[in-house]
Design an enzyme around this catalytic site. Structure first.
Site, PDB file in Angstrom:
ATOM      1  N   PRO A   2     -12.840  41.234  47.920  1.00 40.71           N
ATOM      2  CA  PRO A   2     -13.357  41.133  46.546  1.00 40.71           C
ATOM      3  C   PRO A   2     -13.721  42.514  45.996  1.00 40.71           C
ATOM      4  O   PRO A   2     -14.352  43.307  46.687  1.00 40.71           O
ATOM      5  CB  PRO A   2     -14.608  40.263  46.686  1.00 40.71           C
ATOM      6  CG  PRO A   2     -14.633  39.768  48.081  1.00 40.71           C
ATOM      7  CD  PRO A   2     -13.706  40.605  48.899  1.00 40.71           C
ATOM      8  N   GLU A   3     -13.277  42.804  44.786  1.00 47.39           N
ATOM      9  CA  GLU A   3     -13.597  44.067  44.119  1.00 47.39           C
ATOM     10  C   GLU A   3     -14.584  43.774  42.987  1.00 47.39           C
ATOM     11  O   GLU A   3     -15.047  42.640  42.861  1.00 47.39           O
ATOM     12  CB  GLU A   3     -12.298  44.719  43.613  1.00 47.39           C
ATOM     13  CG  GLU A   3     -11.286  44.898  44.749  1.00 47.39           C
ATOM     14  CD  GLU A   3      -9.952  45.486  44.298  1.00 47.39           C
ATOM     15  OE1 GLU A   3      -9.927  46.237  43.308  1.00 47.39           O
ATOM     16  OE2 GLU A   3      -8.938  45.183  44.943  1.00 47.39           O
ATOM     17  N   HIS A  93     -16.983  28.937  60.301  1.00 47.86           N
ATOM     18  CA  HIS A  93     -17.028  30.285  59.733  1.00 47.86           C
ATOM     19  C   HIS A  93     -18.359  30.587  59.037  1.00 47.86           C
ATOM     20  O   HIS A  93     -18.493  31.615  58.381  1.00 47.86           O
ATOM     21  CB  HIS A  93     -15.871  30.485  58.753  1.00 47.86           C
ATOM     22  CG  HIS A  93     -14.526  30.288  59.388  1.00 47.86           C
ATOM     23  ND1 HIS A  93     -14.111  31.040  60.479  1.00 47.86           N
ATOM     24  CD2 HIS A  93     -13.526  29.427  59.130  1.00 47.86           C
ATOM     25  CE1 HIS A  93     -12.898  30.635  60.839  1.00 47.86           C
ATOM     26  NE2 HIS A  93     -12.519  29.653  60.044  1.00 47.86           N
ATOM     27  N   ARG A 112     -13.485  36.735  58.855  1.00 47.55           N
ATOM     28  CA  ARG A 112     -13.274  37.981  59.597  1.00 47.55           C
ATOM     29  C   ARG A 112     -14.562  38.551  60.192  1.00 47.55           C
ATOM     30  O   ARG A 112     -14.507  39.487  60.991  1.00 47.55           O
ATOM     31  CB  ARG A 112     -12.627  39.025  58.669  1.00 47.55           C
ATOM     32  CG  ARG A 112     -11.343  38.555  57.994  1.00 47.55           C
ATOM     33  CD  ARG A 112     -10.167  38.550  58.942  1.00 47.55           C
ATOM     34  NE  ARG A 112      -9.739  39.891  59.268  1.00 47.55           N
ATOM     35  CZ  ARG A 112      -8.878  40.610  58.555  1.00 47.55           C
ATOM     36  NH1 ARG A 112      -8.328  40.110  57.459  1.00 47.55           N
ATOM     37  NH2 ARG A 112      -8.545  41.827  58.913  1.00 47.55           N
TER      38      ARG A 112
END
Ligand SMILES: [Zn+2]
Length: 274
Positions: A2-3, A93, A112
């Site tokens: 995400p930016e 997760h 991740r």
């Protein structure tokens, strides 16, 4: 990853879900996400009992302002937040659970496990890592053409690499750097110090325009990004080069190329970007 536009969208959706909610209890399944204080028990003791009053964004970081402290969260590659009823099963997760006093849970999920959380006293958050070295926000007054010229004139790095550097400008990542360079007709491997004043002026304008449009569209959904209510962004329909390798350039019709610049996958129209 995400930016700025995606983090801004997550911020706005989370505001509707958690503002004025009090954190009753915290469960941490993956302690490595907690970076400060490095003792997770201390982290829990500080945060428990505090109310979430406001959420800010700085670069790609979310800042949750509590009674006395601020929780700084970076989603890195795949981190996401969701608010769920306590009764809903927790998926594998989910690494940090903030139990709220209204019977819901703010859950941090990260396939991740690269995301980070820091807690500081309010007032200290900008004086230490990870926020102390961030460059200006693209939408703030400090991000001027002259500022960008001064920064770029000082470095021989590729322009793509220079723009990914969060100390130059905060919030840009792979998607929006590729898009802003295309819109400015600049090849990503040009040396930053070789850009003309006109090119830097154009680049400055396109960085702000591209990010502004993406914020309006709720960000770009590629792979796993959704906001905190499960909604996808729409800016992927506006992309000119990112993720479009082997497709035709919207401007000239030639094929978009993917190459590596500073080890990052980079999308370019070799005809439009000189
Ligand atoms: Zn083209």
């Amino acid at each position: 990853m995400p930016e700025l536009p995606e983090v801004e969208t997550i911020k706005k959706t989370l505001e509707h879900l958690v503002i004025n909610k009090t954190i009753q209890n915290i469960t941490i399944h993956w302690p490595n996400i907690i970076k400060h204080p490095d003792d997770t028990e201390q982290f829990k003791q500080i945060v428990q009992g505090q109310t979430i009053h406001r959420i800010d964004r700085r670069g790609k970081f979310l800042l949750f302002y509590l009674d006395h402290h601020v929780l700084i969260s970076h989603l890195r590659m795949e981190g996401k937040y969701g608010v769920f009823p306590k009764t809903e099963p927790v998926n594998k997760h989910t690494h940090v659970i903030f139990e709220l006093t209204d019977g819901k849970e703010l859950r941090y999920q990260d396939v991740r496990k690269f995301g980070t959380m820091h807690v500081f006293s309010i007032g200290d958050e900008f004086n230490c890592p990870p926020l102390d070295h961030l460059g200006p926000e693209p939408f703030e007054k400090a991000f001027t053409v002259d500022y960008l010229k001064e920064k770029l004139n000082k470095t021989n790095r590729h322009i793509k690499t220079a723009l990914l550097d969060q100390t130059v400008v905060a919030g840009l990542g792979n998607i929006y750097v590729d898009e802003a360079l295309f819109r400015s007709s600049i090849h990503p491997m040009r040396r930053a110090s070789d850009l003309s004043d006109g090119e830097i002026t154009s680049l400055h304008h396109e960085i702000i325009e591209t990010l502004g449009e993406a914020v309006t569209q709720g960000g770009t959904t590629i792979r796993s990004y959704v906001n905190s209510q499960g909604q996808i962004g729409m800016f992927q329909q506006k992309l000119n080069v990112y993720g479009r390798e082997e497709e035709a350039c919207h401007n000239c019709g030639k094929v978009i190329t993917k190459m590596k610049v500073g080890n990052r996958g980079t999308h370019v129209c070799l005809n439009c970007q000189k």
